[in-house]
Design a protein around this motif. Structure first.
Motif, PDB file in Angstrom:
ATOM      1  N   GLU A  12      34.961  49.460  45.602  1.00 36.14           N
ATOM      2  CA  GLU A  12      34.831  48.211  46.671  1.00 36.14           C
ATOM      3  C   GLU A  12      34.401  48.395  47.982  1.00 36.14           C
ATOM      4  N   PHE A  13      34.664  49.582  48.568  1.00 30.86           N
ATOM      5  CA  PHE A  13      34.219  50.241  49.815  1.00 30.86           C
ATOM      6  C   PHE A  13      32.478  50.191  49.762  1.00 30.86           C
ATOM      7  N   GLU A  14      32.215  50.725  48.840  1.00 33.96           N
ATOM      8  CA  GLU A  14      30.673  50.807  48.569  1.00 33.96           C
ATOM      9  C   GLU A  14      29.879  49.690  48.429  1.00 33.96           C
ATOM     10  N   LYS A  15      30.587  48.628  47.370  1.00 32.56           N
ATOM     11  CA  LYS A  15      30.055  47.253  47.467  1.00 32.56           C
ATOM     12  C   LYS A  15      29.946  46.675  48.559  1.00 32.56           C
ATOM     13  N   ALA A  16      31.055  46.702  49.717  1.00 29.58           N
ATOM     14  CA  ALA A  16      31.073  45.908  50.829  1.00 29.58           C
ATOM     15  C   ALA A  16      29.844  46.559  51.735  1.00 29.58           C
ATOM     16  N   LYS A  17      29.661  47.875  51.478  1.00 31.77           N
ATOM     17  CA  LYS A  17      28.378  48.251  52.326  1.00 31.77           C
ATOM     18  C   LYS A  17      27.179  47.835  51.894  1.00 31.77           C
ATOM     19  N   GLY A  18      27.231  47.431  50.668  1.00 27.04           N
ATOM     20  CA  GLY A  18      25.775  47.100  50.074  1.00 27.04           C
ATOM     21  C   GLY A  18      25.283  47.951  48.966  1.00 27.04           C
TER      22      GLY A  18
ATOM     23  N   VAL B 133      40.065  52.031  27.714  1.00 25.25           N
ATOM     24  CA  VAL B 133      38.892  51.392  28.172  1.00 25.25           C
ATOM     25  C   VAL B 133      39.526  50.139  28.618  1.00 25.25           C
ATOM     26  N   GLN B 134      40.556  49.434  27.926  1.00 24.09           N
ATOM     27  CA  GLN B 134      41.193  48.260  28.523  1.00 24.09           C
ATOM     28  C   GLN B 134      41.821  48.376  29.804  1.00 24.09           C
ATOM     29  N   ARG B 135      42.157  49.732  29.987  1.00 26.03           N
ATOM     30  CA  ARG B 135      42.993  50.040  31.157  1.00 26.03           C
ATOM     31  C   ARG B 135      42.035  49.765  32.359  1.00 26.03           C
ATOM     32  N   ILE B 136      41.026  50.282  32.135  1.00 27.22           N
ATOM     33  CA  ILE B 136      40.123  50.336  33.213  1.00 27.22           C
ATOM     34  C   ILE B 136      39.490  48.796  33.647  1.00 27.22           C
ATOM     35  N   ASP B 137      39.597  48.032  32.369  1.00 30.76           N
ATOM     36  CA  ASP B 137      39.093  46.597  32.492  1.00 30.76           C
ATOM     37  C   ASP B 137      40.214  46.048  33.377  1.00 30.76           C
ATOM     38  N   ASN B 138      41.476  46.245  32.951  1.00 30.01           N
ATOM     39  CA  ASN B 138      42.641  45.524  33.557  1.00 30.01           C
ATOM     40  C   ASN B 138      42.800  46.053  34.994  1.00 30.01           C
ATOM     41  N   GLU B 139      42.450  47.114  35.353  1.00 26.15           N
ATOM     42  CA  GLU B 139      42.435  47.651  36.566  1.00 26.15           C
ATOM     43  C   GLU B 139      41.473  46.833  37.425  1.00 26.15           C
ATOM     44  N   GLY B 140      40.577  46.355  37.037  1.00 26.92           N
ATOM     45  CA  GLY B 140      39.643  45.417  37.914  1.00 26.92           C
ATOM     46  C   GLY B 140      38.540  46.338  38.371  1.00 26.92           C
ATOM     47  N   LEU B 141      38.224  47.598  37.488  1.00 24.97           N
ATOM     48  CA  LEU B 141      36.982  48.474  38.190  1.00 24.97           C
ATOM     49  C   LEU B 141      35.723  48.012  37.306  1.00 24.97           C
ATOM     50  N   ILE B 142      35.955  47.152  36.371  1.00 22.15           N
ATOM     51  CA  ILE B 142      34.843  46.645  35.562  1.00 22.15           C
ATOM     52  C   ILE B 142      34.964  45.259  35.204  1.00 22.15           C
TER      53      ILE B 142
ATOM     54  N   LYS C 152      34.488  60.588  33.898  1.00 18.62           N
ATOM     55  CA  LYS C 152      34.179  61.667  34.527  1.00 18.62           C
ATOM     56  C   LYS C 152      35.344  62.152  35.690  1.00 18.62           C
ATOM     57  N   LEU C 153      35.347  60.971  36.530  1.00 19.39           N
ATOM     58  CA  LEU C 153      36.402  61.316  37.609  1.00 19.39           C
ATOM     59  C   LEU C 153      37.663  61.186  36.960  1.00 19.39           C
ATOM     60  N   VAL C 154      38.340  60.454  36.113  1.00 18.14           N
ATOM     61  CA  VAL C 154      39.544  60.449  35.472  1.00 18.14           C
ATOM     62  C   VAL C 154      39.772  61.831  35.013  1.00 18.14           C
ATOM     63  N   LYS C 155      38.892  62.591  34.576  1.00 14.57           N
ATOM     64  CA  LYS C 155      39.015  63.876  33.884  1.00 14.57           C
ATOM     65  C   LYS C 155      39.245  64.810  35.120  1.00 14.57           C
ATOM     66  N   LEU C 156      38.510  64.731  36.209  1.00 21.80           N
ATOM     67  CA  LEU C 156      39.005  65.381  37.491  1.00 21.80           C
ATOM     68  C   LEU C 156      39.996  65.125  38.223  1.00 21.80           C
ATOM     69  N   SER C 157      40.983  64.327  37.667  1.00 21.44           N
ATOM     70  CA  SER C 157      42.109  63.968  38.241  1.00 21.44           C
ATOM     71  C   SER C 157      42.094  62.923  39.423  1.00 21.44           C
ATOM     72  N   VAL C 158      41.035  62.134  39.495  1.00 22.12           N
ATOM     73  CA  VAL C 158      40.956  61.034  40.552  1.00 22.12           C
ATOM     74  C   VAL C 158      41.489  59.801  39.863  1.00 22.12           C
ATOM     75  N   PRO C 159      42.650  59.404  40.746  1.00 21.98           N
ATOM     76  CA  PRO C 159      43.412  58.273  39.911  1.00 21.98           C
ATOM     77  C   PRO C 159      42.291  57.032  39.947  1.00 21.98           C
TER      78      PRO C 159
ATOM     79  N   ARG D  96      43.115  53.839  40.673  1.00 18.24           N
ATOM     80  CA  ARG D  96      43.199  52.973  41.956  1.00 18.24           C
ATOM     81  C   ARG D  96      42.280  53.472  43.312  1.00 18.24           C
ATOM     82  N   ALA D  97      42.202  54.991  43.248  1.00 24.37           N
ATOM     83  CA  ALA D  97      41.252  55.424  44.111  1.00 24.37           C
ATOM     84  C   ALA D  97      39.781  55.078  43.945  1.00 24.37           C
ATOM     85  N   ILE D  98      39.354  55.139  42.740  1.00 24.00           N
ATOM     86  CA  ILE D  98      38.096  55.007  42.176  1.00 24.00           C
ATOM     87  C   ILE D  98      38.032  53.530  42.667  1.00 24.00           C
TER      88      ILE D  98
END
Length: 127
Positions: free
Chosen positions: A88-94, A38-47, A72-79, A81-83
């Motif tokens: 960020e892309f979705e937030k930029a699009k509103g 959980v801390q890794r997700i926080d430190n990565e800046g995802l939340i 869920k995405l991490v379990k599906l092998s999505v890195p 950094r990609a998430i």
């Protein structure tokens, strides 16, 4: 999840942006053995997690929803950094990144299921 935590979770859904969950609560909800994931997700800046007066992380209902999608995405092998880049892309699009992550998780789940099914068919044909 115990009864007390379940009640806390249900009450938090009424005020989804109010941080009320500790790291221990999050570990129980997400069914993870270590708080480091959980801390890794926080430190990565995802939340963006709030902190209480003792400088401990506290999470809101919305944070939990986001963490579940990321998990869920991490379990599906999505890195991670990609998430982060996609969020960020979705937030930029509103757009709401949680909705996008749900769609992405669904896509990856279908793709994985389809790939596994096709591999099983090929294996069956070769026998």
């Amino acid at each position: 999840m115990d009864k007390e935590l379940k009640k806390k979770y249900e009450n938090a859904s009424k005020t989804p942006s109010e941080p009320v969950f500790s790291v221990k609560d999050i570990m129980s909800i997400l069914k993870v053995a270590s708080h480091s994931s959980v801390q890794r997700i926080d430190n990565e800046g995802l939340i963006k997690v709030k902190r209480n007066s003792q400088n401990f992380r506290i999470y809101s209902y919305n944070d939990i929803l986001l963490l579940v999608m990321i998990q869920k995405l991490v379990k599906l092998s999505v890195p991670l950094r990609a998430i982060k880049t996609l969020m960020e892309f979705e937030k930029a699009k509103g757009r709401d990144p949680i909705v996008y992550l749900e769609e992405l998780a669904e896509f990856y789940t279908k793709r994985t299921y389809s790939a596994n099914r096709n591999a099983a068919r090929k294996k069956k044909k070769t026998k």
